[in-house]
Design a protein around this motif. Structure first.
Motif, PDB file in Angstrom:
ATOM      1  N   ASN A  76       0.802  -1.217   0.000  1.00 50.80           N
ATOM      2  CA  ASN A  76       0.000   0.000   0.000  1.00 50.80           C
ATOM      3  C   ASN A  76       0.840   1.274   0.000  1.00 50.80           C
ATOM      4  O   ASN A  76       0.301   2.364  -0.194  1.00 50.80           O
ATOM      5  CB  ASN A  76      -0.932   0.038   1.222  1.00 50.80           C
ATOM      6  N   GLY A  77       2.133   1.155   0.207  1.00 52.85           N
ATOM      7  CA  GLY A  77       2.986   2.337   0.298  1.00 52.85           C
ATOM      8  C   GLY A  77       3.014   3.138  -0.985  1.00 52.85           C
ATOM      9  O   GLY A  77       3.080   2.585  -2.091  1.00 52.85           O
ATOM     10  N   ASP A  78       2.972   4.447  -0.850  1.00 56.05           N
ATOM     11  CA  ASP A  78       2.972   5.358  -2.000  1.00 56.05           C
ATOM     12  C   ASP A  78       4.397   5.543  -2.490  1.00 56.05           C
ATOM     13  O   ASP A  78       5.241   6.100  -1.772  1.00 56.05           O
ATOM     14  CB  ASP A  78       2.370   6.695  -1.588  1.00 56.05           C
TER      15      ASP A  78
ATOM     16  N   HIS B 255       7.616  -0.014  -3.155  1.00 57.47           N
ATOM     17  CA  HIS B 255       6.300   0.475  -2.749  1.00 57.47           C
ATOM     18  C   HIS B 255       5.368   0.370  -3.950  1.00 57.47           C
ATOM     19  O   HIS B 255       5.629   0.970  -4.996  1.00 57.47           O
ATOM     20  CB  HIS B 255       6.388   1.920  -2.266  1.00 57.47           C
ATOM     21  N   LEU B 256       4.290  -0.393  -3.781  1.00 54.20           N
ATOM     22  CA  LEU B 256       3.408  -0.674  -4.916  1.00 54.20           C
ATOM     23  C   LEU B 256       2.296   0.347  -5.076  1.00 54.20           C
ATOM     24  O   LEU B 256       1.746   0.491  -6.171  1.00 54.20           O
ATOM     25  CB  LEU B 256       2.793  -2.076  -4.759  1.00 54.20           C
ATOM     26  N   GLY B 257       1.903   1.031  -4.012  1.00 55.81           N
ATOM     27  CA  GLY B 257       0.866   2.047  -4.117  1.00 55.81           C
ATOM     28  C   GLY B 257      -0.527   1.503  -4.363  1.00 55.81           C
ATOM     29  O   GLY B 257      -1.367   2.181  -4.967  1.00 55.81           O
ATOM     30  N   CYS B 258      -0.819   0.283  -3.892  1.00 57.85           N
ATOM     31  CA  CYS B 258      -2.148  -0.295  -4.093  1.00 57.85           C
ATOM     32  C   CYS B 258      -3.178   0.406  -3.208  1.00 57.85           C
ATOM     33  O   CYS B 258      -2.886   0.807  -2.083  1.00 57.85           O
ATOM     34  CB  CYS B 258      -2.146  -1.788  -3.756  1.00 57.85           C
ATOM     35  N   ALA B 259      -4.395   0.515  -3.705  1.00 56.89           N
ATOM     36  CA  ALA B 259      -5.500   1.026  -2.908  1.00 56.89           C
ATOM     37  C   ALA B 259      -5.922  -0.050  -1.909  1.00 56.89           C
ATOM     38  O   ALA B 259      -5.265  -1.087  -1.775  1.00 56.89           O
ATOM     39  CB  ALA B 259      -6.663   1.429  -3.807  1.00 56.89           C
ATOM     40  N   SER B 260      -7.021   0.181  -1.202  1.00 59.40           N
ATOM     41  CA  SER B 260      -7.501  -0.786  -0.228  1.00 59.40           C
ATOM     42  C   SER B 260      -8.645  -1.600  -0.804  1.00 59.40           C
ATOM     43  O   SER B 260      -9.257  -1.217  -1.801  1.00 59.40           O
ATOM     44  CB  SER B 260      -7.962  -0.080   1.057  1.00 59.40           C
ATOM     45  N   GLN B 261      -8.926  -2.736  -0.170  1.00 62.33           N
ATOM     46  CA  GLN B 261     -10.039  -3.614  -0.489  1.00 62.33           C
ATOM     47  C   GLN B 261     -10.009  -4.050  -1.960  1.00 62.33           C
ATOM     48  O   GLN B 261      -8.952  -4.347  -2.494  1.00 62.33           O
ATOM     49  CB  GLN B 261     -11.350  -2.941  -0.089  1.00 62.33           C
ATOM     50  N   LYS B 262     -11.179  -4.116  -2.643  1.00 60.08           N
ATOM     51  CA  LYS B 262     -11.216  -4.691  -3.985  1.00 60.08           C
ATOM     52  C   LYS B 262     -10.379  -3.903  -4.981  1.00 60.08           C
ATOM     53  O   LYS B 262      -9.766  -4.473  -5.886  1.00 60.08           O
ATOM     54  CB  LYS B 262     -12.662  -4.797  -4.472  1.00 60.08           C
TER      55      LYS B 262
ATOM     56  N   LEU C  25      -3.443  -8.177   0.899  1.00 60.15           N
ATOM     57  CA  LEU C  25      -2.556  -7.931  -0.244  1.00 60.15           C
ATOM     58  C   LEU C  25      -1.159  -8.484  -0.007  1.00 60.15           C
ATOM     59  O   LEU C  25      -0.539  -9.028  -0.930  1.00 60.15           O
ATOM     60  CB  LEU C  25      -2.483  -6.432  -0.544  1.00 60.15           C
ATOM     61  N   SER C  26      -0.659  -8.369   1.229  1.00 57.42           N
ATOM     62  CA  SER C  26       0.676  -8.904   1.519  1.00 57.42           C
ATOM     63  C   SER C  26       0.695 -10.419   1.353  1.00 57.42           C
ATOM     64  O   SER C  26       1.681 -10.991   0.863  1.00 57.42           O
ATOM     65  CB  SER C  26       1.107  -8.517   2.932  1.00 57.42           C
ATOM     66  N   ALA C  27      -0.401 -11.075   1.742  1.00 55.32           N
ATOM     67  CA  ALA C  27      -0.495 -12.526   1.549  1.00 55.32           C
ATOM     68  C   ALA C  27      -0.536 -12.862   0.064  1.00 55.32           C
ATOM     69  O   ALA C  27       0.067 -13.850  -0.381  1.00 55.32           O
ATOM     70  CB  ALA C  27      -1.727 -13.073   2.251  1.00 55.32           C
ATOM     71  N   GLY C  28      -1.252 -12.054  -0.713  1.00 55.94           N
ATOM     72  CA  GLY C  28      -1.310 -12.285  -2.153  1.00 55.94           C
ATOM     73  C   GLY C  28       0.048 -12.121  -2.810  1.00 55.94           C
ATOM     74  O   GLY C  28       0.457 -12.945  -3.646  1.00 55.94           O
ATOM     75  N   ALA C  29       0.770 -11.064  -2.453  1.00 56.54           N
ATOM     76  CA  ALA C  29       2.100 -10.850  -3.020  1.00 56.54           C
ATOM     77  C   ALA C  29       3.053 -11.966  -2.613  1.00 56.54           C
ATOM     78  O   ALA C  29       3.839 -12.472  -3.428  1.00 56.54           O
ATOM     79  CB  ALA C  29       2.644  -9.494  -2.576  1.00 56.54           C
TER      80      ALA C  29
END
Length: 457
Positions: free
Chosen positions: A330-332, A344-351, A390-394
């Motif tokens: 989630n880091g920007d 830092h991937l910059g992913c949003a939250s949830q779906k 997301l960390s589990a997915g990565a």
């Protein structure tokens, strides 16, 4: 007597509420909201926790919270563990054995104490949640058949007495063998799991209607799992119960203002003394104080790897210097200085975050290939806002791409082509190591799509 000036209302339409022109429905809704106040919820939780203590004294077994609801009913110093059984896996027609929630962490606890009490609750109108009436009994039957194939007396699904219909019980029973085979297909070490549990599982139930007999604990040929529904069953509306709310701890995101069980229990007395209108402000203060006093998250090693860790994003962990490499889902990336050892991937939250992850997994692959390829002994920490999705997915993508069957890093492709069964086996590594991990369906779909679109790598 009736005339144009008749002061008495003769129909619902002629009723007026001078203060706010409320309708009957609006008034009833207001009363219901008042009955569902924070104070009533917390006092109801305290009442139900007393029943849970009675159950613990009755069976003399450790308390395990079925998260998240169950933790409200167990003071932290009395809580021996957590489980993650979902009611949705017990819904009619949707019965399932979840491979995202294996709950293997409670096996050693059960062996040590001869069983455990799994605590949960449910909202108004039901005696017990589907998690206790179906999901856990399914899980117990699967483990009994997979780990103790000769103990046939424990192979049938153990249902609560006189609770489900014969048709539903039969339909569930017919699915168990397929669940057992799917568990075996994960290639977990069943001999090790058998040693961890020690004996087959016998199921009993505890609720406000009855306790199963205490003489069940005299038989040491099995571990006793008591499924405890904490709340009193309420048939009518909350307004009829003098402030008591069945399943008050359920869906706390909607009412608790950030309050959690670890904050509630040590501050219970001051919360009970505080007027309702002042509770949100007090809760905010208590939550912030708890946050600043918290020693920080602990990263979890994903076995059998020796160097891949997963954790909730926390600067006290990721900046500690303990980990050579960090991937923050989630880091920007624009908010930090470029660093070859941090991604830092910059992913949003949830779906939205799950979809973002799919777009960034190629960066994860390149980062891991470059950094661990140069030095496989480096430690790699993968984080996200929850530490569970997301960390589990990565991490799942990483171990599918770069780790062999023994958990060793390799740049040689682990499989010429990915399939869902292989990915599910690798997911079992994560679920078995970090027991609260819960990657969403959207996250797993993103990882599956990324991996299975690649004929080689």
């Amino acid at each position: 007597m009736g005339g144009a000036a008749d002061p008495y209302p003769v129909s619902l339409e002629s009723l007026h509420f001078p203060s706010r022109e409320q309708t009957i429905s609006q008034t009833l809704s207001s009363l219901r909201r008042s009955a569902l106040s924070i104070s009533n919820r917390l006092r109801s939780i305290d009442t139900d926790a007393a029943f849970v203590r009675d159950a613990a004294n009755h069976y003399r077994l450790p308390l395990v919270a079925n998260e998240r609801c169950g933790s409200w009913y167990i003071p932290p110093d009395a809580k021996s563990g957590s489980a993650y059984f979902k009611s949705t896996d017990g819904h009619t027609g949707k019965w399932d054995f979840s491979f995202r929630r294996l709950n293997l962490q409670i096996l050693p606890l059960a062996r040590e104490h001869g069983g455990c009490i799994i605590v949960d609750s449910t909202r108004r109108g039901k005696l017990m949640p589907d998690a206790l009436s179906k999901t856990v009994p399914i899980w117990c039957a699967v483990l009994n058949r997979a780990l103790f194939p000769s103990a046939s007396a424990f192979h049938p699904v153990q249902f609560p007495p006189n609770f489900l219909g014969a048709s539903e019980e039969s339909q569930i029973e017919h699915r168990i063998d397929a669940f057992v085979q799917s568990l075996k297909d994960l290639k977990l070490d069943l001999d090790d799991l058998r040693q961890q549990l020690g004996r087959p599982i016998r199921v009993a139930w505890a609720n406000r209607a009855y306790f199963h007999p205490t003489d069940l604990r005299k038989d040491r040929t099995y571990n006793l799992f008591v499924l405890c529904s904490a709340s009193k069953r309420v048939h009518g509306a909350e307004m009829s119960e003098g402030g008591y709310i069945q399943g008050a701890g359920d869906d706390s995101e909607g009412w608790a203002h950030g309050l959690t069980p670890p904050v509630f229990w040590p501050n219970k007395d001051v919360l009970f003394r505080t007027p309702e209108e002042d509770l949100p402000e007090l809760i905010a203060q208590l939550v912030e104080s708890h946050r600043t006093q918290d020693v920080g998250q602990q990263a979890t090693l994903i076995a059998p790897t020796r160097n891949l860790y997963v954790c909730q994003t926390d600067a006290r962990v990721s900046d500690s210097g303990r980990y050579d490499l960090v991937i923050d889902c989630n880091g920007d990336p624009a908010a930090v200085q470029p660093d070859a050892k941090r991604l830092h991937l910059g992913c949003a939250s949830q779906k939205l975050g799950s979809r973002d992850l799919r777009k960034h997994l190629d960066k994860v692959q390149a980062f891991v290939a470059s950094q661990l390829g140069a030095d496989p002994t480096r430690s790699l920490l993968v984080t996200c806002a929850s530490g569970k999705d997301l960390s589990a997915g990565a991490a799942l993508a990483i171990i599918c791409l770069f780790y062999d069957e023994d958990g060793h890093f390799t740049t040689v492709p682990t499989r010429p082509r990915m399939d869902k069964q292989f990915i599910r086996q690798r997911l079992a590594w994560i679920v078995s190591s970090k027991h609260d991990v819960n990657p969403s369906r959207s996250t797993l779909q993103s990882v599956n799509a990324f991996l299975m679109e690649r004929p080689d790598y």
